[in-house]
Design a protein around this motif. Structure first.
Motif, PDB file in Angstrom:
ATOM      1  N   TRP A  71       0.673  -0.940   0.152  1.00 36.37           N
ATOM      2  CA  TRP A  71       0.010  -0.305   0.154  1.00 36.37           C
ATOM      3  C   TRP A  71       1.208   1.520   0.022  1.00 36.37           C
ATOM      4  CZ3 TRP A  71      -4.518   0.711  -1.426  1.00 36.37           C
ATOM      5  CH2 TRP A  71      -5.661  -0.624  -1.254  1.00 36.37           C
ATOM      6  N   ASP A  72       1.661   1.125   0.727  1.00 38.18           N
ATOM      7  CA  ASP A  72       3.041   3.214   0.737  1.00 38.18           C
ATOM      8  C   ASP A  72       3.456   2.282  -0.879  1.00 38.18           C
ATOM      9  OD1 ASP A  72       5.015   0.853   1.029  1.00 38.18           O
ATOM     10  OD2 ASP A  72       5.400   0.817   2.425  1.00 38.18           O
TER      11      ASP A  72
ATOM     12  N   VAL B 176      -1.447   6.682  -8.779  1.00 38.77           N
ATOM     13  CA  VAL B 176       0.250   6.024  -9.023  1.00 38.77           C
ATOM     14  C   VAL B 176       0.596   5.436  -8.321  1.00 38.77           C
ATOM     15  CG1 VAL B 176       2.172   7.239  -9.987  1.00 38.77           C
ATOM     16  CG2 VAL B 176       0.101   8.375 -10.370  1.00 38.77           C
ATOM     17  N   TRP B 177       0.772   3.973  -8.935  1.00 42.43           N
ATOM     18  CA  TRP B 177       1.485   2.868  -8.288  1.00 42.43           C
ATOM     19  C   TRP B 177       2.636   2.729  -8.982  1.00 42.43           C
ATOM     20  CZ3 TRP B 177       0.462  -3.141  -9.661  1.00 42.43           C
ATOM     21  CH2 TRP B 177       1.273  -3.461  -9.253  1.00 42.43           C
TER      22      TRP B 177
ATOM     23  N   PHE C 242       8.760   1.447 -12.273  1.00 38.80           N
ATOM     24  CA  PHE C 242       7.797   1.552 -12.950  1.00 38.80           C
ATOM     25  C   PHE C 242       6.405   2.820 -11.982  1.00 38.80           C
ATOM     26  CE2 PHE C 242       4.896   0.187 -15.405  1.00 38.80           C
ATOM     27  CZ  PHE C 242       4.870  -0.293 -16.289  1.00 38.80           C
ATOM     28  N   MET C 243       6.179   3.026 -12.696  1.00 37.79           N
ATOM     29  CA  MET C 243       4.500   3.367 -12.196  1.00 37.79           C
ATOM     30  C   MET C 243       3.954   3.341 -13.500  1.00 37.79           C
ATOM     31  SD  MET C 243       6.270   6.930 -11.161  1.00 37.79           S
ATOM     32  CE  MET C 243       6.600   7.909 -12.836  1.00 37.79           C
ATOM     33  N   ILE C 244       2.108   3.215 -12.558  1.00 38.46           N
ATOM     34  CA  ILE C 244       1.220   2.585 -13.704  1.00 38.46           C
ATOM     35  C   ILE C 244       0.150   3.122 -13.028  1.00 38.46           C
ATOM     36  CG2 ILE C 244       0.914   0.777 -11.753  1.00 38.46           C
ATOM     37  CD1 ILE C 244      -0.357  -0.464 -15.575  1.00 38.46           C
ATOM     38  N   THR C 245      -0.619   4.005 -13.655  1.00 36.50           N
ATOM     39  CA  THR C 245      -1.813   4.981 -12.531  1.00 36.50           C
ATOM     40  C   THR C 245      -2.980   3.449 -12.991  1.00 36.50           C
ATOM     41  OG1 THR C 245      -1.360   6.901 -13.540  1.00 36.50           O
ATOM     42  CG2 THR C 245      -3.082   6.859 -12.912  1.00 36.50           C
ATOM     43  N   LEU C 246      -3.341   3.534 -11.928  1.00 36.07           N
ATOM     44  CA  LEU C 246      -4.678   2.576 -11.508  1.00 36.07           C
ATOM     45  C   LEU C 246      -5.723   3.134 -12.028  1.00 36.07           C
ATOM     46  CD1 LEU C 246      -3.850   0.539  -8.642  1.00 36.07           C
ATOM     47  CD2 LEU C 246      -3.728  -0.381 -11.035  1.00 36.07           C
TER      48      LEU C 246
END
Length: 194
Positions: free
Chosen positions: A55-56, A64-65, A87-91
């Motif tokens: 979660w953090d 953004v994860w 790596f970043m992905i917007t959920l």
């Protein structure tokens, strides 16, 4: 290993992914296993990254994860990107809302119901195999890339989306920030899966 020892990675034909998504909804599985499976199908991340997501690593304001990177010499850090890059992905908003609804007192997004740890890769693999015996966790990376190609997304973007290294001229010249393009991929893929 000889050629006769080679076992090809089998992927689910991308047109069947919505059927699998719906099938997951109606199975008697732990809710966290279900969401780990859906996250594999939505992001194309490696299963070790998915099940160990914390979660953090998610900014709840921006959705953004951020998956941490791992140094190439670091073989011990789990849940980090194999590529060595952050790596970043917007959920999608609705997907993150559903994840928050199943959140429990655990650092992991997908905690185990039987241990203090997280859902295991084996739990998701065995569940996928109940739908079709040949499915692998890793095969969704190629299913997603094939879907993206059919939707008109360029191969270099889909490679970036699933964290495959770019090759050839794309490796040399594709230096632009693809973050917003990847948001578009995620939103369109989520709409397709649902």
């Amino acid at each position: 290993a000889s050629n006769s020892d080679f076992i090809p990675m089998v992927l689910l034909e991308y047109r069947r992914m919505p059927d699998l998504w719906n099938w997951i909804e109606n199975r008697n599985l732990s809710i966290h296993t279900k969401f780990a499976m859906k996250t594999v199908m939505l992001t194309g991340h490696r299963i070790s990254v998915i099940v160990q997501a914390k979660w953090d690593h998610i900014n709840l304001g921006t959705r953004v994860w951020t998956v941490p990177h791992r140094e190439n010499t670091d073989k011990e850090t789990s849940g980090a990107m194999k590529s060595g890059r952050e790596f970043m992905i917007t959920l999608p908003e609705i997907f993150l809302k559903e994840l928050l609804e199943i959140r429990v007192n655990s650092p992991f997004l997908f905690p185990s119901t039987t241990t203090q740890g997280h859902v295991t890769p084996n739990a998701t693999r065995e569940a996928f195999k109940r739908f079709e015996n040949t499915i692998t966790n890793h095969g969704f990376r190629n299913s997603i890339k094939t879907w993206g190609r059919k939707e008109g997304f360029p191969d270099y973007l889909m490679d970036a989306y699933v964290d495959h290294g770019l090759k050839g001229l794309d490796k040399s010249y594709r230096r632009e920030d693809l973050t917003q393009h990847c948001v578009d991929v995620t939103e369109k893929l989520y709409a397709f899966l649902k």
